[in-house]
Each structure stands twice: as C-alpha cells, then as structure tokens.
Write an enzyme that holds these catalytic residues in place. Structure first.
Site, PDB file in Angstrom:
ATOM      1  CB  THR A   7      16.549 -11.497  76.933  1.00 46.22           C
ATOM      2  OG1 THR A   7      16.896 -11.646  78.353  1.00 46.22           O
ATOM      3  CG2 THR A   7      16.770 -10.143  76.285  1.00 46.22           C
ATOM      4  CG  HIS A   8      11.392 -11.192  80.183  1.00 47.20           C
ATOM      5  ND1 HIS A   8      10.946 -12.321  80.034  1.00 47.20           N
ATOM      6  CD2 HIS A   8      10.405 -10.156  79.229  1.00 47.20           C
ATOM      7  CE1 HIS A   8       9.853 -12.163  79.439  1.00 47.20           C
ATOM      8  NE2 HIS A   8       9.668 -11.122  79.061  1.00 47.20           N
ATOM      9  CG  ASN A   9      19.452  -9.817  81.671  1.00 53.40           C
ATOM     10  OD1 ASN A   9      19.734  -8.709  81.872  1.00 53.40           O
ATOM     11  ND2 ASN A   9      20.142 -10.831  82.185  1.00 53.40           N
ATOM     12  CG  ASP A  67      20.798 -20.612  77.500  1.00 50.44           C
ATOM     13  OD1 ASP A  67      20.324 -20.140  78.369  1.00 50.44           O
ATOM     14  OD2 ASP A  67      21.422 -21.782  77.625  1.00 50.44           O
ATOM     15  CE1 TYR A 161      28.570 -18.556  88.294  1.00 55.95           C
ATOM     16  CE2 TYR A 161      27.025 -18.059  86.581  1.00 55.95           C
ATOM     17  CZ  TYR A 161      27.489 -18.926  87.693  1.00 55.95           C
ATOM     18  OH  TYR A 161      26.496 -19.616  88.083  1.00 55.95           O
ATOM     19  CG  ASP A 162      30.914 -10.458  83.121  1.00 52.22           C
ATOM     20  OD1 ASP A 162      31.130 -11.307  82.442  1.00 52.22           O
ATOM     21  OD2 ASP A 162      30.175  -9.500  82.739  1.00 52.22           O
ATOM     22  CG  HIS A 187      30.551 -15.543  76.324  1.00 50.91           C
ATOM     23  ND1 HIS A 187      31.054 -14.382  77.053  1.00 50.91           N
ATOM     24  CD2 HIS A 187      29.311 -15.846  77.007  1.00 50.91           C
ATOM     25  CE1 HIS A 187      30.046 -14.092  78.155  1.00 50.91           C
ATOM     26  NE2 HIS A 187      29.046 -14.885  77.841  1.00 50.91           N
TER      27      HIS A 187
END
Length: 206
Positions: A7-9, A67, A161-162, A187
């Site tokens: 991931t790049h996050n 994902d 969306y937290d 999750h």
C-alpha cells in the site's frame, strides 16, 4: 522474516505495524514503493489479491495487502468496493459527506466495515502451493465489523469513514476510539489477526 506491505497509504502501514507487531515480533514489515496496480475486482478479496500480487511480483518478497470499505444497508451495499472513490475522487471528507447526504431522513442506518487481508508469497517451497495464477502461495482472510452510520461526523482519529461509523455496542464513532481500542475490534484488526496466524504457521515468525 521480511514482508512487503502493498500500500502507499501511510495510515494503513502504521495501523498494520501496530496490529501485527505484537503478534509477530520476528516479522519486519517493509514499505512498498512500486507501481500501484489497477484495482478492478468486484470484491474486497479480489482487490486485496491484486495489490498483494503486484507487490510480490515487483519485490520478489512475500507481500500482504488489504482492501476494505463500508457497506450501507440502505444504499444497497454501497459504497462497498468503491469506498475510496465513492464521491468520484479519493477524498475521505467528500466520500463520507456523500454517504451522509444520501442517508438524510433515512431511518435504517445499519452498515458494516469489511476488510480482506491477503498474503501472496512468490517463493513457494512446496510445488503444491503453486496455483493457476503462477503465484506460489495465496491466502485471504475476511474481517467484518458491524455498526451504524452516525448523523454527523465525530472524532479526530482514524481515517476514511471512521468519523461516521458507530461500531456495534458503542455510542461513539470509531474515530473517537483510541488506536489500540480500534485495532482490537475493527474489521482490519480481525482480518489481520487471522492472517497473523497464517504468517506464524508458514514462517515461524511468532
């Protein structure tokens, strides 16, 4: 054991370091700086595998990816796999505003977060690991986090969306939880806790 986080996050990398670090002290998570693949699967598991396969192919190392997204009952399961770009752009604030706009005056606020955590190892030691995709070993775990959508954002923690997701059994949003509280029940925490057991069994990293 070195494993690439596909991931790049930066938020996700930090979150996975917290989740997996305690469970797998012998595991070294490496950042991924390769090209981002096109995520065009119709499921969370499919997109997680696309990302993990790309990172494994680029680095030659085992790779993990996830994902995830939120699915809202009153929106027929949307945003779902389109959660990151629901508003047409990759903008967390715009995405959650669109969800809230669509739920104005909607009494059914039920929703759930889903996370698919994937492991792809391109260097399998067992020929039986090899599948038709050419990947030596692939495994996916799913984590589900039920809850409801708030009427307005609250909290400064988390991302995505937290600020509008109230976990089942709570009266505050996931953005109001501490990082440790969230990781214990989210999750992503659930999916990667399950994947950690697979990593430990496969590599003896625990």
């Amino acid at each position: 054991m070195k494993v690439v986080v596909a991931t790049h996050n930066a938020h996700k990398v930090a979150e996975l370091q917290r989740i997996l670090g305690a469970a797998l002290p012998g595991l070294e998570l490496l950042p991924y700086d390769g090209p981002a693949p096109v995520e065009d699967a119709d499921s969370f598991a499919g997109n997680a595998l696309i990302k993990a396969r790309a990172a494994a192919a680029h680095t030659g190392l085992p790779a993990i990816a996830d994902d995830s997204g939120v699915s809202v009952d009153a929106l027929a399961g949307a945003p779902g796999v389109d959660s990151a770009h629901y508003s047409g752009e990759r903008d967390d604030a715009a995405n959650l505003r669109l969800v809230l706009t669509k739920l104005v005056d909607e009494p059914n606020r039920a929703a759930q977060f889903t996370c698919a955590a994937a492991l792809v190892d391109p260097v399998g030691t067992d020929p039986l690991d090899v599948d038709e995709s050419g990947a030596a070993f692939e495994h996916v775990e799913l984590g589900i986090w039920p809850g409801t959508i708030a009427h307005e954002p609250a909290g400064g923690g988390g991302f995505g969306y937290d600020p509008i997701f109230i976990p089942e059994g709570y009266s505050i949003t996931s953005a109001e939880l501490t990082a440790d509280e969230k990781n214990a029940i989210s999750h992503r925490g659930r999916a990667f806790a399950a994947l950690a057991r697979v990593l430990a069994e496969r590599y003896g990293a625990a």
